[in-house]
Every structure is written in structure tokens, then in C-alpha cells.
Design a protein around this motif. Structure first.
Motif, PDB file in Angstrom:
ATOM      1  N   THR A   1     138.862 -17.502  71.354  1.00 41.10           N
ATOM      2  CA  THR A   1     138.565 -18.594  70.420  1.00 41.10           C
ATOM      3  C   THR A   1     137.065 -18.863  70.387  1.00 41.10           C
ATOM      4  O   THR A   1     136.438 -19.020  71.437  1.00 41.10           O
TER       5      THR A   1
ATOM      6  N   ALA B   1     149.077 -30.534  74.194  1.00 37.18           N
ATOM      7  CA  ALA B   1     149.354 -29.589  73.110  1.00 37.18           C
ATOM      8  C   ALA B   1     150.561 -30.053  72.300  1.00 37.18           C
ATOM      9  O   ALA B   1     150.575 -29.972  71.063  1.00 37.18           O
TER      10      ALA B   1
ATOM     11  N   THR C   1     148.163 -27.890  64.734  1.00 31.93           N
ATOM     12  CA  THR C   1     148.458 -26.716  65.549  1.00 31.93           C
ATOM     13  C   THR C   1     147.294 -26.497  66.502  1.00 31.93           C
ATOM     14  O   THR C   1     146.160 -26.306  66.054  1.00 31.93           O
ATOM     15  N   PRO C   2     147.528 -26.547  67.804  1.00 35.15           N
ATOM     16  CA  PRO C   2     146.415 -26.354  68.743  1.00 35.15           C
ATOM     17  C   PRO C   2     145.838 -24.953  68.667  1.00 35.15           C
ATOM     18  O   PRO C   2     146.561 -23.977  68.447  1.00 35.15           O
ATOM     19  N   ASP C   3     144.532 -24.851  68.831  1.00 35.84           N
ATOM     20  CA  ASP C   3     143.873 -23.555  68.893  1.00 35.84           C
ATOM     21  C   ASP C   3     143.907 -22.989  70.302  1.00 35.84           C
ATOM     22  O   ASP C   3     143.871 -21.774  70.491  1.00 35.84           O
TER      23      ASP C   3
ATOM     24  N   ALA D   1     148.607 -20.416  69.834  1.00 34.39           N
ATOM     25  CA  ALA D   1     147.367 -20.871  70.461  1.00 34.39           C
ATOM     26  C   ALA D   1     146.999 -19.958  71.627  1.00 34.39           C
ATOM     27  O   ALA D   1     147.865 -19.373  72.281  1.00 34.39           O
TER      28      ALA D   1
END
Length: 393
Positions: free
Chosen positions: A176, A217, A226-228, A246
Motif C-alpha cells: 500500500t 477494520a 473498505t479498509p486499505d 485489504a
């Protein structure tokens, strides 16, 4: 230091409560399967506010604690939350309750006594506002001892993790992209729902990297995001959220052991480990800082001395040092929901609607094309009325 004596109420005053038993020695794990009306049986010395908030949100009928909810070491906040919510709390019933009660057994709490059917299982101290207040007053006498222990833990953590704090040694490589971006770190802590809701305009405009710390989360998903990235020991995040796509960073012990990694691998989710003695929320901040995040916004994290002590972990010493490390780019969103609420009154909405109608009417009045459309609409309406009249004539 004198430990507080939690007084027992009389059975007739306390009243009886019934419901199916749900048991777990880890309160955080238990809340994942609690349903409204359940009786939660826990093993939680010095019940903290976050755990109590979770029990309240689950709608439990009562809480039975094998350990004292206030031991007297420091004034923890959990019992006050339960009592204020009207949830009966029976304290210090003993470890044997986990052997004598099975999951789903119909439990009755009468005063400070726990029954299954007609069998008396355990007896403890049933708490109310008066007993909790008295215990908290006694517990405040132990603050000086806890402050000394906290300072000692802080120095020990600095000695063990100085390379991580000062030079970022041990921070894993992640896919990420964090460099130059805002990061929003969400912990399922104090007031996280209200603060996350107030931050919606910020999230919509700046599109920060969304990092959920364990159950944080799930909090992001519940709020519609939506969590990364998910960071933590994976003991309170749901399977569905772990599989949401994620990137997963598993918190490992300083020696490399990562108990949560086995669960992630079982789900077929790729993950990296982050070994450190800090808490998971601290690892998320250190990761964002080391990878070049320009701003770190924290929701639900621990920020005050009372919260550090209420958490009841020696590892909370890492939070103090982590905040010193990332303080230049850290914005704590705690309490932002109390600082600012976007309130729109009914009169303001009515005025807005009337203004819109007036603007539309003015546009129609000055437009030749609009008047033509109105004439056509009027003729269509007259024809419709004529046809209806013919049906009933």
C-alpha cells in the motif's frame, strides 16, 4: 494501599435477571458472539471502558465477572459504564463458574447469586452506582503506584525498542502506498463511531489510506468503507473483513512469534508480520510514519493518562513514546464529535425548500418554453379528467 471492599446488595433490592449464558475468558473475543438478552460471563480483572462499551452495545442482560471488576490498582472506567447503562454486574464469583456453566445454559441471577435451574452455581458482589463510586474513590489512592510502574514500563520499552522508535528498524515492507498521503487509523476505542461519522466529509475530500486496527477494520466496514490495510494480532477482526482485499499486517511478539498469522493463512489471505513489543495501534502509527505518510488521523486511540491506565496493560507505555515520535504529523480525532456537530434545524430545511420552489416558479414565469410546457401539461390534465368523467357517466 487499602484495596476497596465492594459491598453486596440485598437480593430483594437487586432483582432477578435471566438469559442464556455466553462464556469466554477474553471479553474482546466474547463480544463477537453476544446477542441481546445474553448473560455475559467474563474473566476480566479491572474491566476497562472499551470492553464495557462493547458489552453495552451488544445489549447483554447482565455481566458476571469471575474476577473483581475494580481491584483497587487504579480507577478503571468499565463498571461505571455498565451501571450507568442499567446492566446488572456481579463481581468476583470465582474461576469455578467456567467449569460449572456451559455455553447456552439458562442462567438466573438473583441478587449476587448465579443459578442454573435451581442449582446455586456461584455467589459474588452485585454492584450498583453506590458501590462502584466507593470502589473508585479507594482505587484513586493507588494512582501514584501505577504512575511509577508506568514510568518504569516506558523506560524498559525504550531500551528494548529504541531502534524501531528512532530508526524504523523492523518496519515491514508493504504494498500500500503511504508516502505523501493522509492515513486514517481507526481503533475500536472510545467514541469511535461518533468521531468516524463526523469525519465523513474529510474522508470524502482527502481520500486517506484507511487503516483498521483489529476490530477497527470492522468499524470501517460498518461505517460503509473498505479498509486499505488491517494491522493487529487478528483476535477481534471478522473473517469476512479479513477477506475484503485489504493488505494485512500481523502484529508479532518481539521474538517473531505471531499467533494471529495461523488464522490469516487458514483464510488464504496473504500477510506480512511486524514484530514489536508495542500495541497494535502504535504499530499502525509507526508504520504510517516510517512509510512517509504526510498526516496521521487517529480515531478511537488512547490519548490520556486515564485511558492508558484504564487499558490496564504494561504495553501502553509504548503509546506514550509513539506519540512523541509521530506527534508532528498526528491529529487525534478523539472528541471531534463533541466539538462539532452538523445540526440542521427543521425551520432551515423548510426555508431551503421554499426558496427552491420560489426559484423554480420564477424561472418558469420568465421562460417562454416553460410556459409552453405548462400549457401542454394543462391540456393533458384536462383530457385525463374528461376520460375519467366519461367512465363514470
Amino acid at each position: 494501599m487499602r484495596l476497596p471492599t465492594l459491598r453486596r446488595n440485598r437480593t430483594a433490592e437487586a432483582g432477578a435477571v435471566t438469559g442464556p449464558a455466553r462464556l469466554d475468558r477474553r471479553t474482546k473475543r466474547l463480544t463477537g458472539r453476544l446477542r441481546p438478552g445474553d448473560i455475559a460471563i467474563i474473566d476480566h480483572l479491572d474491566l476497562d471502558r472499551v470492553a464495557a462499551d462493547s458489552l453495552v452495545s451488544c445489549g447483554v442482560a447482565a455481566v458476571v465477572n469471575a474476577k473483581p471488576s475494580i481491584s483497587g490498582r487504579y480507577p478503571n472506567l468499565g463498571p461505571e459504564v455498565l451501571v450507568a447503562a442499567g446492566i446488572p454486574l456481579v463481581d468476583d464469583v470465582g474461576e469455578d463458574v467456567f467449569r460449572r456453566i456451559r455455553e447456552g445454559d439458562p442462567v438466573r441471577i438473583d441478587g449476587g447469586t448465579v443459578f442454573v435451574g435451581d442449582d446455586k452455581i456461584a455467589t459474588g458482589a452485585r454492584q450498583d452506582a453506590e458501590t462502584v463510586t466507593a470502589a473508585m474513590a479507594d482505587a484513586r489512592e493507588g494512582l501514584s503506584v501505577q504512575l511509577e510502574a508506568f514510568a518504569g514500563n516506558t523506560m524498559e520499552y525504550l531500551r528494548r525498542e529504541r531502534d524501531l522508535l528512532l530508526d524504523g528498524v523492523g518496519v515491514p515492507e508493504v504494498a500500500t502506498r503511504l508516502a505523501g498521503r493522509h492515513c486514517l487509523i481507526v481503533v475500536r476505542g472510545y467514541d469511535y463511531k461518533a468521531d468516524l461519522d463526523v469525519l465523513r466529509p474529510y474522508i470524502r475530500e482527502f481520500k486517506p489510506v484507511l487503516i483498521g486496527v483489529d476490530g477497527g477494520a470492522d468499524a470501517l466496514v460498518e461505517a460503509g468503507y473498505t479498509p486499505d490495510m488491517i494491522v493487529g494480532d487478528m483476535d477481534s477482526v471478522s473473517d469476512d473483513v479479513l477477506r475484503c482485499g485489504a493488505e494485512v499486517v500481523v502484529h508479532a511478539y518481539a521474538d517473531g512469534r505471531a499467533p494471529g498469522l495461523a488464522r490469516v493463512e487458514r483464510l488464504g489471505v496473504p500477510a506480512v508480520t511486524f514484530p514489536a513489543a508495542a500495541t497494535s495501534e502504535d504499530l499502525a502509527m509507526l508504520l504510517a510514519d516510517e512509510k512517509g505518510s504526510s498526516l496521521i488521523v487517529a480515531v478511537g486511540t488512547h490519548a490520556t493518562l486515564v485511558e492508558f491506565l484504564d487499558k490496564g496493560r504494561g504495553g501502553m507505555a509504548s503509546t506514550f513514546l509513539t506519540r512523541l515520535k509521530v506527534g508532528g504529523k498526528l491529529v487525534d480525532a478523539k472528541g471531534v464529535s463533541r466539538l462539532y456537530r452538523q445540526n440542521i434545524s427543521t425551520s432551515s430545511l423548510l426555508l431551503l425548500v421554499l426558496a427552491a420552489i420560489a426559484a423554480l416558479a420564477a424561472a418558469v414565469a420568465v421562460s417562454t418554453i416553460s410556459r409552453s410546457y405548462l400549457q401542454v401539461l394543462a391540456e393533458w390534465w384536462d383530457n385525463l379528467l374528461f376520460q375519467v368523467q366519461r367512465l363514470f357517466s
